[in-house]
Design an enzyme around this catalytic site. Structure first.
Site: not given
Ligand code: TYM
Length: 338
Positions: A114, A200, A203
């Site tokens: 990022k 990947k 969003k």
């Molecule tokens: P975020 O909002 O980017 O994504 C949410 C969840 O979706 C999964 N994910 C994917 N899995 C497979 N293929 C993809 N292309 C893909 N894109 C997203 C992510 O692995 C995630 O599980 N930092 C985290 C949010 C967070 C969090 C936490 C997660 C904040 N605190 C504590 C677990 C525990 C995030 O930005 O996920």
């Protein structure tokens, strides 16, 4: 058993989020044994680590709440809330900042991706983001954290922070923190962009054609699948034949994940056929899976009052559940909680 996970309320919930994480959230909720608890939250505090529009963040938080309920998260059984209403997340992050090491954060691939070449211009929040993520799960003594592959490294960091804190500040028989286990699905751990099999599905990709959103209607899904990048070769009979064909592998993986079949089984069905035959079958399977979610989402999204009530109730339960760990953390550090 204590299951905790979060999602950033930026943009729409997409197929990668669903197959990589949210589907497991629902499965874990539905199979939770007596005495266990799931906590799922909108990571709105994480969302301010990058430039954002405040009004949009507020709207996206409610919209993502509706999307999670539409996917099957039941706010009566799971604790569903947003971080901003539970100050203990930010408070615990500060307490853990004393334990986290600069070197650990510098190694995070998400930070490197990022920030790119402009590290000096990034917010401090983007750098310390994984410490907040550690606080999110450690606050509730999480045992399992269902996430996609890309979040595994952040969970390993959370374990390192917990371990070091327990070693530095706790008696051997009285650790403050439980070490959380990441739960990553075997298939669909990393769903790729429909336009580029090496990136990947995300969003933040500027191209809408790169991802399938859970709120896309049937026509949009058909169109995105039709335009998805592929190659001219027919599908092979087994997974090994997809080596070096990232886009083809991604589409077959998606088909397998939504129909509940391993990749080899999908290939045995389509061996020797081209994408002209495969893509309509994939689009149909997607519409069948996403259609009911889409319908529920549309019924819920405009009821702001109901969504606000769900989050307020979830936050009250979360505040209650995190209180003891927060107090114990202050005490271990020689501080008295106000
Ligand atoms: P975020 O909002 O980017 O994504 C949410 C969840 O979706 C999964 N994910 C994917 N899995 C497979 N293929 C993809 N292309 C893909 N894109 C997203 C992510 O692995 C995630 O599980 N930092 C985290 C949010 C967070 C969090 C936490 C997660 C904040 N605190 C504590 C677990 C525990 C995030 O930005 O996920």
């Amino acid at each position: 058993m204590r299951v905790v996970s979060g999602i950033q309320p930026t943009g729409n919930l997409h197929l990668g989020n669903y197959l990589g994480a949210i589907r497991n959230w629902v499965r874990m909720q539905d199979s939770m044994p007596e005495g266990g608890q799931c906590l799922y939250f909108l990571a709105d505090l994480h969302a301010i680590s990058q430039p954002h529009n405040p009004a949009e963040l507020r709207a996206a938080t409610l919209e993502m709440t509706a999307a999670l309920v539409a996917c099957g998260i039941d706010p009566d059984r799971s604790i569903l809330f947003n971080q901003a209403q539970v100050p203990a997340h930010a408070e615990l992050q500060w307490l853990l900042n004393g334990t986290a090491r600069m070197g650990w954060l510098n190694r995070m691939t998400q930070w490197k991706d990022k920030a790119g070449k402009n590290r000096e211009g990034q917010s401090v929040a983007l750098f310390t983001y994984p410490v907040l993520q550690a606080a999110d799960v450690l606050l509730y003594q999480a045992t399992q954290v269902p996430v996609g592959e890309d979040q595994k490294q952040h969970l390993e960091l959370a374990r390192d922070i917990a371990q070091k804190f327990n070693n530095d500040f706790c008696a051997d028989d009285a650790p403050v923190f439980t070490l959380p286990e990441p739960i990553v699905p075997l298939e669909a751990a990393r769903i790729m962009s429909l336009r580029d099999g090496s990136a990947k599905m995300s969003k933040s990709d500027p191209s809408e054609m790169s991802r399938i959103n859970l709120i896309d209607d049937a026509d949009t899904i058909m169109q995105k699948v039709r335009k998805a990048k592929t190659d001219p070769q027919p599908l092979p009979g087994e997974a090994a034949g997809l080596a070096g064909r990232a886009e083809a592998l991604n589409l077959v993986t998606i088909f397998g994940a939504v129909t509940g079949q391993p990749v080899d089984q999908v290939l045995s069905q389509f061996a020797g056929q081209g994408f002209g035959a495969f893509k309509p079958a994939l689009a149909e399977a997607l519409v069948e899976t996403l259609g009911p979610i889409n319908t529920r989402f549309r019924a819920l999204r405009d009821d702001r009052e109901a969504l606000d009530a769900i989050l307020a109730r979830g936050a009250a339960r979360a505040r209650d559940m995190g209180g003891a760990t927060l107090t114990a953390t202050y005490q271990a550090l020689g501080l008295v909680r106000g």
